[in-house]
Write a protein that holds these residues in place. Structure first.
Motif, PDB file in Angstrom:
ATOM      1  N   LYS A 126       6.193   3.020   2.475  1.00  0.00           N
ATOM      2  CA  LYS A 126       5.026   2.249   2.066  1.00  0.00           C
ATOM      3  C   LYS A 126       4.742   1.184   3.122  1.00  0.00           C
ATOM      4  N   VAL A 127       3.570   0.574   3.033  1.00  0.00           N
ATOM      5  CA  VAL A 127       3.216  -0.554   3.892  1.00  0.00           C
ATOM      6  C   VAL A 127       3.267  -1.820   3.047  1.00  0.00           C
ATOM      7  N   VAL A 128       3.887  -2.860   3.591  1.00  0.00           N
ATOM      8  CA  VAL A 128       3.927  -4.149   2.902  1.00  0.00           C
ATOM      9  C   VAL A 128       3.180  -5.178   3.744  1.00  0.00           C
ATOM     10  N   PHE A 129       2.306  -5.945   3.079  1.00  0.00           N
ATOM     11  CA  PHE A 129       1.562  -7.006   3.747  1.00  0.00           C
ATOM     12  C   PHE A 129       2.403  -8.275   3.669  1.00  0.00           C
TER      13      PHE A 129
ATOM     14  N   ARG B 263      -7.402   2.380  12.669  1.00  0.00           N
ATOM     15  CA  ARG B 263      -6.422   3.001  11.776  1.00  0.00           C
ATOM     16  C   ARG B 263      -6.493   4.499  12.010  1.00  0.00           C
ATOM     17  N   LEU B 264      -5.439   5.045  12.590  1.00  0.00           N
ATOM     18  CA  LEU B 264      -5.454   6.437  13.033  1.00  0.00           C
ATOM     19  C   LEU B 264      -4.870   7.408  12.024  1.00  0.00           C
ATOM     20  N   THR B 265      -4.112   6.898  11.068  1.00  0.00           N
ATOM     21  CA  THR B 265      -3.485   7.768  10.067  1.00  0.00           C
ATOM     22  C   THR B 265      -3.573   7.103   8.699  1.00  0.00           C
ATOM     23  N   GLY B 266      -3.439   7.932   7.671  1.00  0.00           N
ATOM     24  CA  GLY B 266      -3.370   7.389   6.325  1.00  0.00           C
ATOM     25  C   GLY B 266      -1.952   7.051   5.924  1.00  0.00           C
ATOM     26  N   ARG B 267      -0.985   7.722   6.560  1.00  0.00           N
ATOM     27  CA  ARG B 267       0.424   7.552   6.236  1.00  0.00           C
ATOM     28  C   ARG B 267       1.163   6.863   7.374  1.00  0.00           C
TER      29      ARG B 267
ATOM     30  N   GLU C  70       0.858  -1.175   0.000  1.00  0.00           N
ATOM     31  CA  GLU C  70       0.000   0.000   0.000  1.00  0.00           C
ATOM     32  C   GLU C  70       0.900   1.232   0.000  1.00  0.00           C
ATOM     33  N   ASN C  71       0.742   2.047  -1.012  1.00  0.00           N
ATOM     34  CA  ASN C  71       1.604   3.222  -1.169  1.00  0.00           C
ATOM     35  C   ASN C  71       1.070   4.373  -0.313  1.00  0.00           C
ATOM     36  N   THR C  72       1.283   4.265   0.967  1.00  0.00           N
ATOM     37  CA  THR C  72       0.746   5.247   1.909  1.00  0.00           C
ATOM     38  C   THR C  72       1.516   6.553   1.905  1.00  0.00           C
ATOM     39  N   GLY C  73       2.826   6.493   1.641  1.00  0.00           N
ATOM     40  CA  GLY C  73       3.695   7.624   1.919  1.00  0.00           C
ATOM     41  C   GLY C  73       3.968   7.701   3.411  1.00  0.00           C
TER      42      GLY C  73
ATOM     43  N   ALA D 212      -3.884  -2.132   7.245  1.00  0.00           N
ATOM     44  CA  ALA D 212      -5.296  -2.453   6.996  1.00  0.00           C
ATOM     45  C   ALA D 212      -6.162  -1.545   7.869  1.00  0.00           C
ATOM     46  N   SER D 213      -7.009  -2.104   8.747  1.00  0.00           N
ATOM     47  CA  SER D 213      -7.897  -1.277   9.569  1.00  0.00           C
ATOM     48  C   SER D 213      -7.323  -0.984  10.949  1.00  0.00           C
ATOM     49  N   SER D 214      -6.064  -1.378  11.184  1.00  0.00           N
ATOM     50  CA  SER D 214      -5.429  -1.211  12.490  1.00  0.00           C
ATOM     51  C   SER D 214      -4.280  -0.219  12.414  1.00  0.00           C
TER      52      SER D 214
END
Length: 432
Positions: free
Chosen positions: A143-146, A236-240, A84-87, A258-260
């Motif tokens: 980024k976030v990696v699953f 999930r408190l932030t987008g980044r 997920e390309n959160t930045g 994800a949602s956490s």
């Protein structure tokens, strides 16, 4: 039945071992990967979730920073379904953080990592749960990696190229003749049998357990197994990804997964990676540190805490937090067909697999190069990839297509697939 004398046995089913198995298979070698538990059950499956931009290491380990920056781009390209390309934001919340800003930006420039200085007021509009007292903000391409999505995709890709992936297979010894390992002795935890494999080369990618594996070949490696604790929160408190703008320390990363939300991590040297203890103090500390960046954290329920052990390279006079995040490929003189890996990060797992495969290829007399940096992983186009398969789980996995859970079904489909991959590998080895 598969050749009982493969070119390479890879010991360890984490990110390094899986990418090595894929890399070597793409070069045309016969590979058997042995994992004592299940794929991703060790450090790789318990990582923090951050696909590093390299920014964290610009002041302390520029080489690791460069490697992370490049691998960040490669993994996002070959496995977009697992990223997920959160930045990411680096935030200064006190005077000391603000004083680090100049050194941080200088480091980013030195290793050519993209960044953008953000007005704190704009950052707060983008991330309203940030500490309203933030004094400086720098945006980087974190980024976030699953983790399991990526690991299972690499395993499926390696199998598609001819590698055999076997779970429940613990290496319990080596039979050595002269300067070479003749046999790898394996305890099959599924059947209880002792198995023997006679590879040409053995590659040890067992993470924090590497020192235990190579000790069976009368070799000592300088490792510093270091436990890190992560805490998972319900919302999930932030987008980044939010990082503290300071030298790498404890509790300075908050990550949306994800949602956490996940906050990490700590760094404590341990004697045994199989015996870890997480205390309530660890959870309280990480919550307190994380709340310096996102105060709302103290008002969100803790779901759980978990721990991972980093296989850091031991360096005289250097503590766990200061130790380099680099990796080392060790080509042992005796036994001369044994190669091991220590150090490294999840983000650089593909690169470790490439460098390890280069060494193995040299021992096997091949000059063929790595292809993994441009090799899309199985699952990048999951449902199209599944249609190409001929196995009994294909229709079950395809049932997710077009359903309400199509996106959430990705990891379930990959889990089903890897289960079939490992069962098929056992049948091909004659172990079933």
């Amino acid at each position: 039945m598969a050749n009982p004398n493969p070119d390479v046995v890879v010991i360890g089913g984490g990110v390094n071992g899986l990418f090595a198995a894929l890399d070597l298979s793409l070069r045309g070698f016969q590979v058997v990967l042995l994992e004592r538990n299940v794929i991703g059950s060790g450090a790789s499956g318990r990582m923090h979730g951050l696909l590093h931009s390299g920014a964290r290491y610009v002041a302390t380990d520029p080489k690791a920073a460069v490697e992370c920056a490049e691998e960040n781009r490669i993994i996002a390209s070959i496995a977009p379904h697992a990223v997920e390309n959160t930045g990411g934001y680096y935030v200064a919340v006190d005077k000391d953080d603000e004083e680090y800003r100049e050194q941080f930006i200088k480091g980013l420039r030195a290793v050519n990592i993209d960044y953008r200085e953000v007005d704190p007021r704009d950052a707060l509009r983008e991330e309203p749960n940030l500490n309203p007292e933030v004094k400086a903000v720098v945006e980087v391409p974190d980024k976030v990696v699953f983790a399991k999505d990526l690991l299972f995709s690499v395993a499926a890709s390696a199998y598609r190229e001819g590698a055999l992936i076997i779970q429940g297979a613990e290496v319990v010894g080596f039979n050595i003749s002269g300067s070479m390992i003749d046999e790898v002795v394996v305890k099959d935890h599924v059947t209880g049998d002792i198995r023997r494999i006679r590879p040409r080369v053995i590659a040890v990618t067992a993470g924090p357990w590497t020192y235990k594996v190579v000790k069976m070949a009368n070799i000592e490696v300088d490792m510093m197994p270091t436990m890190g604790v992560m805490v998972v929160y319900r919302r999930r408190l932030t987008g980044r990804v939010i990082n503290r703008m300071r030298m790498p320390s404890d509790g300075d990363i908050l990550l949306p997964y994800a949602s956490s939300s996940i906050v990490g991590t700590t760094a404590v040297i341990v004697d045994d990676p199989d015996n870890l203890t997480i205390s309530s103090d660890d959870i309280d500390f990480l919550t307190s540190e994380g709340s310096r960046m996102v105060p709302m954290l103290t008002k969100v329920d803790v779901v759980r805490a978990y721990a991972s052990v980093r296989p850091l390279i031991k360096m005289p006079g250097v503590n766990a937090r200061e130790a380099a995040r680099d990796f080392a490929i060790i080509k042992h003189e005796k036994p001369s067909n044994l190669i091991s890996v220590i150090g490294g990060k999840f983000t650089t797992g593909r690169l470790v697999g490439e460098r390890l495969s280069d060494e193995v290829s040299g021992l096997l007399g091949s000059s063929k190069g790595s292809m993994t940096r441009n090799h899309p992983l199985f699952g990048a186009n999951l449902y199209e990839d599944l249609r190409e398969l001929d196995n009994p789980l294909r229709s079950l996995a395809l049932d997710f297509k077009g359903s309400i859970d199509e996106e959430r079904g990705r990891v379930a489909a990959l889990t089903l697939l890897v289960s079939e991959v490992t069962r098929s590998s056992r049948r091909l080895m004659g172990w079933s």
